[in-house]
Design a protein around this motif. Structure first.
Motif, mmCIF file in Angstrom:
data_model
loop_
_atom_site.group_PDB
_atom_site.id
_atom_site.type_symbol
_atom_site.label_atom_id
_atom_site.label_comp_id
_atom_site.label_asym_id
_atom_site.label_seq_id
_atom_site.Cartn_x
_atom_site.Cartn_y
_atom_site.Cartn_z
ATOM 1 N N PRO A 62 6.986 18.312 19.475
ATOM 2 C CA PRO A 62 5.711 19.026 19.644
ATOM 3 C C PRO A 62 5.848 20.115 20.707
ATOM 4 O O PRO A 62 6.565 19.935 21.694
ATOM 5 N N GLN A 63 5.159 21.225 20.487
ATOM 6 C CA GLN A 63 5.259 22.367 21.400
ATOM 7 C C GLN A 63 3.865 22.733 21.911
ATOM 8 O O GLN A 63 2.906 22.812 21.138
ATOM 9 N N ILE A 64 3.768 22.927 23.215
ATOM 10 C CA ILE A 64 2.492 23.320 23.815
ATOM 11 C C ILE A 64 2.139 24.730 23.356
ATOM 12 O O ILE A 64 2.935 25.665 23.502
ATOM 13 N N SER A 65 0.928 24.875 22.783
ATOM 14 C CA SER A 65 0.519 26.182 22.264
ATOM 15 C C SER A 65 -0.509 26.863 23.162
ATOM 16 O O SER A 65 -0.629 28.088 23.144
ATOM 17 N N GLU A 66 -1.252 26.066 23.950
ATOM 18 C CA GLU A 66 -2.299 26.644 24.800
ATOM 19 C C GLU A 66 -2.630 25.677 25.922
ATOM 20 O O GLU A 66 -2.598 24.457 25.738
ATOM 21 N N LEU A 67 -2.947 26.222 27.091
ATOM 22 C CA LEU A 67 -3.317 25.405 28.249
ATOM 23 C C LEU A 67 -4.716 25.759 28.718
ATOM 24 O O LEU A 67 -5.098 26.932 28.738
ATOM 25 N N ILE A 68 -5.498 24.725 29.074
ATOM 26 C CA ILE A 68 -6.819 24.948 29.635
ATOM 27 C C ILE A 68 -6.678 25.258 31.120
ATOM 28 O O ILE A 68 -5.905 24.616 31.834
ATOM 29 N N GLN A 69 -7.410 26.263 31.562
ATOM 30 C CA GLN A 69 -7.351 26.644 32.970
ATOM 31 C C GLN A 69 -7.737 25.486 33.880
ATOM 32 O O GLN A 69 -8.689 24.758 33.602
ATOM 33 N N ALA B 91 0.292 20.978 36.784
ATOM 34 C CA ALA B 91 1.632 20.386 36.880
ATOM 35 C C ALA B 91 2.734 21.379 36.569
ATOM 36 O O ALA B 91 3.917 21.041 36.666
ATOM 37 N N GLY B 92 2.354 22.604 36.161
ATOM 38 C CA GLY B 92 3.351 23.641 35.928
ATOM 39 C C GLY B 92 3.801 23.800 34.503
ATOM 40 O O GLY B 92 4.770 24.526 34.230
ATOM 41 N N LEU B 93 3.137 23.151 33.552
ATOM 42 C CA LEU B 93 3.520 23.306 32.150
ATOM 43 C C LEU B 93 3.111 24.688 31.648
ATOM 44 O O LEU B 93 2.141 25.283 32.123
ATOM 45 N N LEU B 94 3.871 25.181 30.663
ATOM 46 C CA LEU B 94 3.644 26.512 30.119
ATOM 47 C C LEU B 94 3.550 26.452 28.601
ATOM 48 O O LEU B 94 4.129 25.563 27.961
ATOM 49 N N ALA B 95 2.816 27.402 28.026
ATOM 50 C CA ALA B 95 2.805 27.525 26.572
ATOM 51 C C ALA B 95 4.230 27.816 26.109
ATOM 52 O O ALA B 95 4.926 28.648 26.690
ATOM 53 N N GLY B 96 4.667 27.129 25.078
ATOM 54 C CA GLY B 96 6.034 27.267 24.593
ATOM 55 C C GLY B 96 6.929 26.105 24.986
ATOM 56 O O GLY B 96 7.979 25.890 24.369
ATOM 57 N N ASP B 97 6.515 25.350 26.009
ATOM 58 C CA ASP B 97 7.283 24.168 26.389
ATOM 59 C C ASP B 97 7.261 23.144 25.257
ATOM 60 O O ASP B 97 6.238 22.960 24.594
ATOM 61 N N LYS B 98 8.387 22.471 25.070
ATOM 62 C CA LYS B 98 8.445 21.387 24.100
ATOM 63 C C LYS B 98 8.452 20.052 24.834
ATOM 64 O O LYS B 98 9.061 19.919 25.897
ATOM 65 N N ILE B 99 7.739 19.083 24.266
ATOM 66 C CA ILE B 99 7.633 17.756 24.869
ATOM 67 C C ILE B 99 8.551 16.820 24.095
ATOM 68 O O ILE B 99 8.302 16.509 22.926
ATOM 69 N N THR B 100 9.609 16.352 24.743
ATOM 70 C CA THR B 100 10.578 15.504 24.044
ATOM 71 C C THR B 100 10.313 14.013 24.226
ATOM 72 O O THR B 100 10.671 13.214 23.369
ATOM 73 N N VAL B 101 9.674 13.663 25.344
ATOM 74 C CA VAL B 101 9.398 12.251 25.618
ATOM 75 C C VAL B 101 8.025 12.133 26.277
ATOM 76 O O VAL B 101 7.679 12.926 27.153
ATOM 77 N N ILE B 102 7.227 11.138 25.822
ATOM 78 C CA ILE B 102 5.930 10.835 26.451
ATOM 79 C C ILE B 102 5.942 9.371 26.862
ATOM 80 O O ILE B 102 6.106 8.481 26.018
ATOM 81 N N ASN B 103 5.834 9.127 28.148
ATOM 82 C CA ASN B 103 5.823 7.751 28.667
ATOM 83 C C ASN B 103 6.991 6.924 28.149
ATOM 84 O O ASN B 103 6.837 5.770 27.741
ATOM 85 N N GLY B 104 8.161 7.543 28.148
ATOM 86 C CA GLY B 104 9.372 6.835 27.750
ATOM 87 C C GLY B 104 9.622 6.757 26.266
ATOM 88 O O GLY B 104 10.639 6.210 25.830
ATOM 89 N N GLU B 105 8.716 7.275 25.445
ATOM 90 C CA GLU B 105 8.866 7.219 23.991
ATOM 91 C C GLU B 105 9.172 8.608 23.436
ATOM 92 O O GLU B 105 8.478 9.576 23.732
ATOM 93 N N THR C 63 8.825 14.392 29.463
ATOM 94 C CA THR C 63 10.096 15.116 29.555
ATOM 95 C C THR C 63 9.901 16.424 28.810
ATOM 96 O O THR C 63 9.548 16.428 27.623
ATOM 97 N N ILE C 64 10.104 17.524 29.522
ATOM 98 C CA ILE C 64 9.825 18.860 28.990
ATOM 99 C C ILE C 64 11.128 19.600 28.726
ATOM 100 O O ILE C 64 12.064 19.572 29.543
ATOM 101 N N LEU C 65 11.185 20.266 27.577
ATOM 102 C CA LEU C 65 12.327 21.114 27.229
ATOM 103 C C LEU C 65 11.906 22.570 27.336
ATOM 104 O O LEU C 65 10.984 23.011 26.653
ATOM 105 N N ARG C 66 12.582 23.290 28.251
ATOM 106 C CA ARG C 66 12.276 24.703 28.451
ATOM 107 C C ARG C 66 13.571 25.460 28.689
ATOM 108 O O ARG C 66 14.361 25.096 29.574
ATOM 109 N N ASN C 67 13.807 26.492 27.899
ATOM 110 C CA ASN C 67 15.029 27.300 28.041
ATOM 111 C C ASN C 67 16.277 26.433 28.012
ATOM 112 O O ASN C 67 17.196 26.572 28.838
ATOM 113 N N ASN C 68 16.307 25.492 27.063
ATOM 114 C CA ASN C 68 17.461 24.604 26.855
ATOM 115 C C ASN C 68 17.721 23.655 28.016
ATOM 116 O O ASN C 68 18.802 23.059 28.107
ATOM 117 N N LYS C 69 16.760 23.509 28.918
ATOM 118 C CA LYS C 69 16.900 22.573 30.027
ATOM 119 C C LYS C 69 15.712 21.609 30.014
ATOM 120 O O LYS C 69 14.611 21.981 29.634
#
Length: 481
Positions: free
Chosen positions: A139-146, A153-167, A192-198
């Motif tokens: 899943p990829q973050i498409s929009e953030l509420i102000q 927490a510093g998340l950005l639109a375009g970030d991918k979420i690879t793990v949520i609560n260990g799953e 766990t966030i994937l951004r720019n291959n990191k």
């Protein structure tokens, strides 16, 4: 069978508090044989005789529903060989089946299910503060509420979420991800966030977010209006669902309208599936002139009436918009507007859910939502299974088939809906020929497959472009002095 179910609560309480219940003994050949050894044949298989004395558990001696069902449970516990028997699960299964057999609205909730149900009628949800889309992997973050937890927490639109609560979220559907993000029992979320291959870890808490159920607009925000009309006297208020704070939200919307000099109202209840009856009554008390709003009746015939004491309503005329998905508590409002003669309804007949459920706590188990009341309109009309008919019917969608007659009344309405002037059968045929010519179809004046397909596409485009019910309500309100 139905008779004993009505007093099952006696069994439920007895089992919940550990009271002893006497059961009749199971009678079978094997039990009366005093441990008789079975005959073993040459294959080493027990040889049993087939006769009419199959194992039978006699329930006829039980004089109450609780005793009867308890006997069934005891029989299962003594004889089931598929594993350990969980008595609580058996009781929950029985209550679930009983409730679902009654009607479409009665049901049993476990504690978790009840919590989810209450969240559904609450104006508050817990959220991360971002929207997401499902991609080919994560899943990829498409929009953030102000000022949301996610943005802080510093998340950005375009970030991918690879793990949520260990799953892992790999290849999960939108619904699965959404469920993972709405667990209010989790005090803190770990991503766990994937951004720019990191990848990196982010932790934050969910925060309560208020969900609005009432929206208001001026008419020129909805469609183009003639500057010479008194459109600014008409307010538009939409109620999407009736939650725990909807009456207060509606009060604020009414104040907004009156402060702007608006004295007529379009109240949009289309798609409103209902909610909390008390909130619907409070909404009515803000706009319905004094008199009865509705009344309920229980199984014994007891009647409870609700009234409005409003001597001077804030609007001199109300047009309420309804469709087939306007249901339950929303139908209370729609019927009160009509029958108090403070307004009229436009659209299609409502769903027709005129019953009320109450929720009872079952000791040591969950909650039973049971239909206990039927409600009737201001004038005593039935809603359940009938609905509230509109004063002005506006069909939501036409559909043409090859079986329709070219000059039938239905097709004449369709030609008019598409903008053609049609009165006679000849006008109908000319309208169809003109439509075929404009769309590049041979003017056969027949409803062949190509013509039918083109007509249905044109009808769909017309329905998307124009809100006919809204426009009709607006036009009718303009006639009111």
């Amino acid at each position: 069978m139905k008779k004993f179910l009505t007093v099952f609560s006696a069994l439920l309480l007895a089992l919940s508090f550990g009271l002893s219940i006497c059961f009749a003994e199971s009678t079978s050949e094997s039990e009366t044989a005093d441990e008789a050894e079975p005959d073993i044949d040459s294959d080493g298989v027990a040889d049993t005789e087939e006769d009419d004395s199959e194992e039978t558990y006699y329930f006829d001696d039980y004089v109450s529903a609780g005793g009867y069902l308890a006997g069934v449970i005891e029989y299962i516990e003594k004889n089931y060989v598929g594993g350990d028997v969980d008595i609580e699960k058996l009781i929950e299964a029985a209550v679930t089946a009983m409730a679902s057999s009654l009607d479409d609205y009665s049901e049993y909730y476990t504690a978790d299910e009840y919590e989810s149900f209450m969240q559904g009628v609450s104006n508050e949800v817990y959220a991360t503060g971002f929207a997401f889309i499902v991609t080919e992997d994560y899943p990829q973050i498409s929009e953030l509420i102000q000022q949301s937890p996610a943005q802080k927490a510093g998340l950005l639109a375009g970030d991918k979420i690879t793990v949520i609560n260990g799953e892992s979220t790999l290849y999960k559907s939108y619904g699965e991800i959404d469920a993972m993000l709405t667990n209010v029992d989790m005090p803190e979320y770990s991503f766990t966030i994937l951004r720019n291959n990191k990848t990196f870890e982010v932790n934050f808490n969910l925060e309560a977010v208020k969900v609005n159920t009432v929206f208001h607009k001026e008419m020129d925000d909805l469609f183009a209006v003639d500057s010479e009309t008194d459109w600014d006297e008409i307010a538009y208020i939409q109620i999407t669902v009736i939650g725990s704070e909807t009456a207060e939200e509606f009060k604020e919307a009414v104040t907004w309208a009156r402060q702007r000099g608006m004295n007529k109202l379009i109240l949009d209840l289309r798609g409103n599936s209902g909610g909390i009856v008390d909130e619907a009554v409070e909404i009515c008390r803000q706009i319905i002139p004094e008199g009865r709003i509705m009344y309920t009746q229980d199984k014994t015939g007891n009647i409870e009436e609700t009234f409005s004491t409003l001597k001077k309503p804030p609007f001199k005329e109300i047009a309420v918009l309804t469709n087939s998905m306007t249901a339950s508590a929303a139908e209370i409002i729609a019927s009160a507007v009509k029958e108090s003669e403070i307004g009229f309804s436009v659209g299609t007949t409502t769903y027709g859910k005129g019953v009320v459920q109450t929720i009872a706590s079952l000791p040591s188990l969950g909650m039973l939502k049971l239909t206990t009341l039927e409600y009737f309109t201001r004038n005593g009309n039935i809603i359940n299974g009938v609905g509230v008919e509109p004063d002005i019917e506006i069909s939501t969608m036409y559909l043409v088939s090859e079986n329709d007659e070219v000059d039938s009344d239905k097709m004449k309405d369709i030609y008019r809906y598409l903008g053609y002037k049609v009165e006679t059968d000849g006008d109908a045929k000319r309208a169809l020929a003109t439509f075929q010519t404009k769309t590049g179809i041979p003017a056969t004046v027949k409803l062949d497959a190509e013509t039918v397909n083109s007509l249905n596409l044109a009808l769909y485009a017309r329905s998307v472009e124009h809100d006919d019910a809204l426009e009709k309500a607006f036009t009718e309100l303009l006639k009111v002095d």
